[in-house]
Design an enzyme around this catalytic site. Structure first.
Site, PDB file in Angstrom:
ATOM      1  N   GLY A  44      24.371   4.960  -7.066  1.00 12.56           N
ATOM      2  CA  GLY A  44      23.083   5.404  -6.912  1.00 12.56           C
ATOM      3  C   GLY A  44      23.320   6.731  -5.667  1.00 12.56           C
ATOM      4  N   GLY A  49      21.570   4.928  -1.141  1.00  9.02           N
ATOM      5  CA  GLY A  49      22.945   5.189  -1.632  1.00  9.02           C
ATOM      6  C   GLY A  49      23.620   6.498  -0.911  1.00  9.02           C
ATOM      7  N   HIS A 270      -0.161   3.303  -7.732  1.00  9.84           N
ATOM      8  CA  HIS A 270      -0.458   4.472  -6.763  1.00  9.84           C
ATOM      9  C   HIS A 270      -1.900   4.897  -7.291  1.00  9.84           C
ATOM     10  CE1 HIS A 270      -0.507   7.855  -4.054  1.00  9.84           C
ATOM     11  NE2 HIS A 270       0.752   7.251  -3.299  1.00  9.84           N
ATOM     12  N   SER A 288       0.212  13.099  -3.416  1.00  8.27           N
ATOM     13  CA  SER A 288       0.479  12.291  -2.263  1.00  8.27           C
ATOM     14  C   SER A 288      -0.662  11.818  -1.411  1.00  8.27           C
ATOM     15  CB  SER A 288       1.139  13.277  -1.158  1.00  8.27           C
ATOM     16  OG  SER A 288       1.190  12.588   0.130  1.00  8.27           O
ATOM     17  N   ARG A 334      -2.712   0.881  -0.903  1.00  8.85           N
ATOM     18  CA  ARG A 334      -2.630   1.513  -2.332  1.00  8.85           C
ATOM     19  C   ARG A 334      -3.337   0.482  -3.299  1.00  8.85           C
ATOM     20  NH1 ARG A 334       3.399   4.533  -2.022  1.00  8.85           N
ATOM     21  NH2 ARG A 334       2.522   6.291  -0.818  1.00  8.85           N
TER      22      ARG A 334
END
Lengths: 673, 258, 232
Positions: A44, A49, A270, A288, A334
């Site tokens: 990843g 990563g 979300h 967002s 959220r």
């Protein structure tokens, strides 16, 4: 409750605020010469990563990086929009390491480890320093200093951002650091490679089997340590904000090789995503959370109100978040915002053709900005239209790309009409169980970033995923990996004389061959089934079960049904799936088959975990456990633990518990009212 | 569902099929029907692929991942333009409401010697990675940074650097350019770092190395047609190319040969 | 500057841009001198101008540089075109070029080739007899003596002579159209190539380029047309 003996979190002794500093200064080190002979595999190339690989290579380790995308730069961290938290207190609004730590623990509904979260808060500032030094263009004020914005679940401004593309900019920073090491030859990069198994020898991680996605060739790669930085598994729901390729396969293969899976049912839904528009939908797009700074969420006061939003007068609107949570209003965490939206829609107040959406309205704040702007520009007695136009310009500067994105997808202009939004699967707090060193229950196998379970408890606060990914990669693993690798140095020198030592055999060890033939076997099996249904169709059906029964609200009956249904679906998959093409070529359908096969096993574990957790906390909401006001009701006496599942067989797991001790924070009912 | 004004389209698709990098490719014609105008272009491909699988034919390979216009993976050359008929978006952001019932749509892979075809519509863009690896970074090891607010950056410079850094590396600039030039991509990174104080130390070396790597990859030469800027989904400006030309000339004039 | 500079893609482009700008400066001078025909029907003014251009040693020296610049511009463009062809070995089945760029910016090679053909004709018509007249079998220009007993080439008469032929007039007008489009892209493109692109100045450069690209070829084109009509 005591922790299972199989789980040692290895949390250092001492006062919370000193644990990391002291530990960091006392962990065993690996000397530079030895680093050169130690190989680390990183799977990843996202924030975790990419940053880990770059940093480890800078330190002198030999690093190999694998990603399934065509370039390391495309890892899904790139899609994070809003920002990254750091306890810099640049705004002088009372922020501190402790406050970030506290907000994160509380935001996670008291289901995260204190020591890990405090460490995260401690290094948060270093991340910003590092990224800025790399040339990441974070937003600035006119004076040249860094700018901050607010995010849900906090009352300070600690979020750093780069317009609505913060993840992209941070990832490109990590990618550039990684590319530098690739250019130097210290990192060997394997793009379009997918890890299909972890190779363990005598219980330790020793490498991976990876498929070259272009040629179809199966490759064996040796490593003294393996780092899984493979992101979350939200795509088990089929529809999510994750990229199409995001998958659980690497983590799942590790799980089947002995890595325990932590809190699999903790999923973040979300609240602000673009609603589903039809059966053809392949993914969902996030808007967002930063939009909640200036957008007000509402539904009509009347049920089945079919008027256009702009025709509904102010007094006939229900700003339900502001009504229910006056202290935090539209900036509640959220999980709270998502559930509140679901509650209104289920009660029949939803909007849009599907009635499964609520409004996110910028009109009030557009006008507010417009008035301020008119004053700034010295326009006296501006007209309503002037104010609106000036306000729109301000909104455009702040969120222009998000508004454009919305318009592309829906065909509606959000500057004129409120956005329609609905919650969608976004992030998975659960993941491979890791100790304080980020090591899984398999020695030498690590999990970083979203792939591990560690820092967000039952709910992640906005702008904290980027923080955790980079903290793990830049500032945690470079120290903690030494704890294990220093023992490897000792072992290597002890086995130096042995002709069949691991270090001499490397990928010629029979375990590599065994793992390779297992992987090969699975691929051949896919082609041999020659069924009638596409991989995609199975994924869709699994997603529906998960969303309906293990989604925003869960109950015993539904979860039990889901387990039965998933088992049946899995059986059908292995009898009737159709995979076309060839194993020895570029074959996206084959890749997907492997991923869906793993999702079909993971889904069951998620339901099982949700079933066993007889409480509501964070993103996990059990309908049986709620307060009279419909808020989540935790059961700290019985469930203040991390559920770490040990794989026995497909469909058979053993639950191990790691007790969560709260020594610095008084565990309390979470309130945002 | 959705906005509720979705209509259904019937379309003819001419899609490039190529078994692998060595095979000879050709166009294949497919009819798709019942395509909702609310669908994205890639979702229309999903429908087509489902149909192909159902008929026992191999689905069409195409690159895609985030499907929200930021990862830069999707890369279709649609009706003579990279990412299709609408400017400022990627293929995955293109929605079927941009087409009419009965349209014929030609879909090809990016065409460039530096982007060889892997299969069908999938190309190899690793040349871009090698260009970045040649110098598209600031050499700062982890832990070496000073406090972020110690570096003051004028908002205008930060904004200009951000605009250049918004590049998603999709390669539409190369695909659109009649010369298959990668100047817009390379100049975006050169510009981002040339505009910021952090990039000053390695400024000259960076542009020399990156341009040299770009040339080595076999991209064509820029003739300033501006097609790259017009087709860039992130609106990267031609100013960046001029800036890189300047940087390159300056670096050449003042760097002694080793 | 290293040898690598001239081999690099940017270096090659800069050579194109700089030689282009140089040729543009030549065009301006050439246009100015030739435009003298409009101010004196007898041709004396023009012939004096041409005489100065043909005898002044600085101008003569620059003529060598001009040819060198022209040849460099041509050869460099050939190299670039070949490389660009190689950069896309397999072409597209459909290209909607109009959607993202102007046709003439994509056709500089074609326009340049037309210009070259025009230039060969143009050199044959005027430069060859005036510079090489008398050598081998090349017919020299007729001479004319003005006050002061200085002998001039009567280039004006030669112009009238050449543009008596309507085919020549049409070819010259076509040549000027090619020139206009070549300049329309080339002028501002040269500035972009040498790195001069600035929000503040580029709009002015682009306007100046467009005015130059239209005005200069227009003046040139009006010469054969004017002479053809005036001396029919």
């Amino acid at each position: 409750m005591a922790s299972s003996p199989k789980l040692d979190a290895k949390i250092p002794e001492g006062p919370l605020a000193e644990k990391w500093t002291k530990y960091r200064s006392t962990v065993p080190l690996v000397n530079p010469a030895n680093k050169r002979s130690l190989e680390v595999i990183v799977v990843g190339s996202g924030l975790a990563g990419g940053s880990a690989a770059a940093t480890l290579a800078e330190m002198g380790y030999k690093v190999k990086v694998f990603c399934f995308q065509d370039s390391a730069r495309r890892a899904h961290s790139i899609a994070a929009q809003g920002g990254i938290n750091a306890a810099k207190n640049y705004q002088n609004d009372g922020d501190s390491t402790y406050r970030l730590f506290y907000d994160t623990i509380k935001g996670g509904d008291y289901r995260a480890r204190e020591a890990n979260v405090h460490r995260l808060a401690e290094v948060s500032g270093n991340i910003i320093d590092q990224c800025v030094a790399q040339g990441v263009p974070l937003a600035r004020e006119y004076g040249g200093l860094l700018s901050n914005r607010s995010f849900g679940g906090t009352q300070v401004q600690r979020t750093f951002y780069a317009a609505g593309q913060t993840g992209q900019q941070l990832l490109l920073g990590a990618y550039s650091a990684l590319s530098r090491q690739v250019g130097y030859g210290s990192v060997e990069m394997f793009a379009r490679h997918e890890m299909l198994d972890v190779v363990t020898i005598d219980g330790r991680a020793r490498g991976i089997i990876a498929r070259n996605l272009v040629t179809g060739e199966l490759e064996k790669h040796f490593g003294h340590a393996v780092l899984l930085c493979t992101g979350g598994y939200g795509n088990v729901f089929y529809l999510s904000t994750n990229a199409m390729g995001s998958n659980v396969t690497a983590a799942w293969k590790a799980h089947k090789k002995g890595a325990f899976f932590g809190n699999p049912c903790f999923t973040q839904i979300h609240p602000t995503c673009i609603p589903v528009s039809g059966d053809h939908q392949s993914k969902l797009t996030l808007m967002s959370e930063s939009l909640r700074n200036d957008g007000r969420i509402w539904v009509p006061l009347k049920k089945d109100d079919n008027r256009k939003p702009n025709e509904i007068p102010e007094e006939e609107r229900d700003y339900y978040l502001e009504r229910r949570y006056p202290a935090f209003g539209n900036l509640v965490p959220r999980d709270v915002a998502s559930r509140a939206a679901k509650e209104r829609c289920d009660a029949g107040y939803g909007v849009g053709a599907s009635k499964m959406a609520v409004y996110l309205d910028f009109a009030a704040n557009t006008d507010r900005y417009g008035k301020t702007e008119a004053n700034k520009q010295g326009i006296h007695n501006p007209t309503k239209e002037q104010i609106r136009e000036l306000g729109k310009a301000v909104v455009k500067e702040k969120y222009g790309n998000l508004f454009d994105m919305y318009q592309q997808i829906t065909g509606e202009n959000p500057y004129e009409v409120p956005m329609r939004i609905y919650p969608a699967v976004h992030y998975t707090m659960g993941g491979l169980w890791v100790d304080y060193n980020l090591m899984t229950t398999v020695p030498g196998l690590y999990a970083l970033g979203e792939a591990n379970f560690s820092d967000h408890g039952a709910n992640r606060l906005g702008a904290s995923a980027l923080m955790q990914g980079l903290a793990d990669g830049y500032f945690v693993i470079p120290y903690t990996i030494g704890v294990y690798l220093s023992t490897e140095v000792t072992r290597m020198s002890a086995e130096k004389a042995k002709s069949d030592s691991i270090d001499k055999l490397k990928t010629n060890h029979p375990e590599f061959e065994k793992a390779l033939s297992e992987v090969k076997g699975q691929i051949e099996k896919f082609f041999s089934i020659k069924g009638t249904k596409s991989v995609e169709s199975f994924h869709k059906r699994l997603g529906k079960i998960m969303w309906d029964k293990c989604g925003m609200a869960r109950n015993r009956k539904g979860l039990e049904e889901a387990i039965t249904e998933i088992r049946a679906l899995r059986e059908e998959f292995w009898k009737d799936v159709r995979v076309l093409g060839d194993a020895n070529e570029f074959n996206p359908d084959l890749e997907k088959a492997g991923r869906v096969a793993d999702f079909l096993e993971l889904g069951e574990l998620m339901c099982l975990d949700a079933l066993k957790r007889e409480e509501s906390c964070g993103g996990h909401f059990r309908e049986e456990h709620q307060t009279e006001e419909g808020e989540a009701k935790r059961d700290d006496d019985n469930f203040a633990y991390v559920a770490a599942w040990e794989f026995k067989n497909v469909g058979d797991w053993e639950l191990n518990k790691e007790e969560l001790k709260f020594e610095n924070i008084k565990i309390a009912q979470r309130s945002y009212k | 569902m959705g906005s509720g004004n979705g209509q259904m389209l019937n379309l003819t698709l001419k899609v490039w099929r190529q078994k692998n990098g060595k095979a000879k490719g050709s166009f294949e014609t497919h009819q798709v029907s019942g395509i909702s105008t609310d669908m994205s272009f890639l979702e229309m491909f999903d429908v087509l692929n489902e149909k192909l699988i159902h008929e026992g034919k191999e689905p069409i390979a195409f690159d895609h991942d985030c499907r929200e216009g930021i990862c830069g993976m999707c890369s279709m050359y649609i009706n003579g333009r990279p990412h299709g008929p609408k400017g400022g978006i990627t293929t995955c952001q293109l929605h079927m409401r941009s087409f009419k019932n009965g349209d014929t749509i030609i879909v090809e892979p990016w065409r460039s010697a530096a982007f060889p075809v892997i299969k069908d519509l999938v190309v190899d863009r690793s040349a871009f990675d090698r260009i970045i690896a040649s110098g598209g970074y600031v050499s700062v090891n982890t832990g070496n940074a000073k406090d972020a607010n110690n570096i003051l950056i004028p908002k205008t410079a930060a904004d200009a650097a951000f605009d250049a850094a918004a590049c998603i590396g999709c390669g539409a600039c190369v695909a659109a350019c009649k010369n298959a030039s990668a100047m817009l991509f390379v100049s975006a990174k050169v510009s981002q770092l040339a505009l910021l104080p952090q990039g000053q130390v390695e400024r000259k070396e960076r542009v020399l190395k990156m341009v040299s790597q770009m040339d080595e990859e076999g991209f064509g030469n820029c003739t300033n047609t501006g097609a790259c800027e017009a087709e860039c989904p992130k609106g990267i400006s031609l100013e960046n190319i001029a800036r890189m030309n300047r940087e390159f000339l300056g670096a050449e004039l003042t760097t002694a040969k080793k | 500057m290293s040898k690598g500079f001239l081999k690099s893609s940017i270096g090659k482009k800069m050579v194109m841009g700089l030689t282009g700008l140089f040729l543009i400066s030549f065009l301006a001078v050439h246009c100015f001198v030739n435009a003298l025909i409009f101010f004196d029907q007898t041709g004396e003014l023009f012939n004096q101008g041409a005489h100065f251009m043909g005898t002044n040693w600085i101008i003569r020296a620059m003529e060598v540089v001009l040819f060198a610049g022209l040849l460099t511009h041509i050869f460099q463009s050939l190299i670039l075109t070949l490389e660009n062809k190689k950069a896309r070995p397999v072409g597209y089945a459909k290209i909607d070029g109009a959607a993202n760029s102007r046709w003439y910016s994509r056709s500089m090679g074609l326009l340049g080739t037309l210009l070259l053909l025009f230039l060969i004709m143009h050199i044959y018509h005027f430069w060859t007899p005036s510079r090489l007249g008398g050598i081998a079998n090349i017919k020299p220009l007729e001479e004319i003596t003005y006050s002061g007993n200085v002998v001039y080439h009567n280039l004006y008469a030669e112009m009238i002579n050449v543009f008596h032929n309507p085919v020549a007039v049409v070819l010259y007008v076509l040549g000027c159209i090619s020139l206009a489009y070549h300049l329309l892209h080339g002028f501002q493109s040269a500035f972009q190539t040498i790195g001069l692109n600035h929000k503040k100045y580029t709009p002015a450069i682009k306007t100046l380029g467009a005015v130059f690209a239209i005005l200069v070829p227009l003046i040139f084109a009006s010469m054969p047309v004017y002479l053809y009509i005036a001396y029919k």
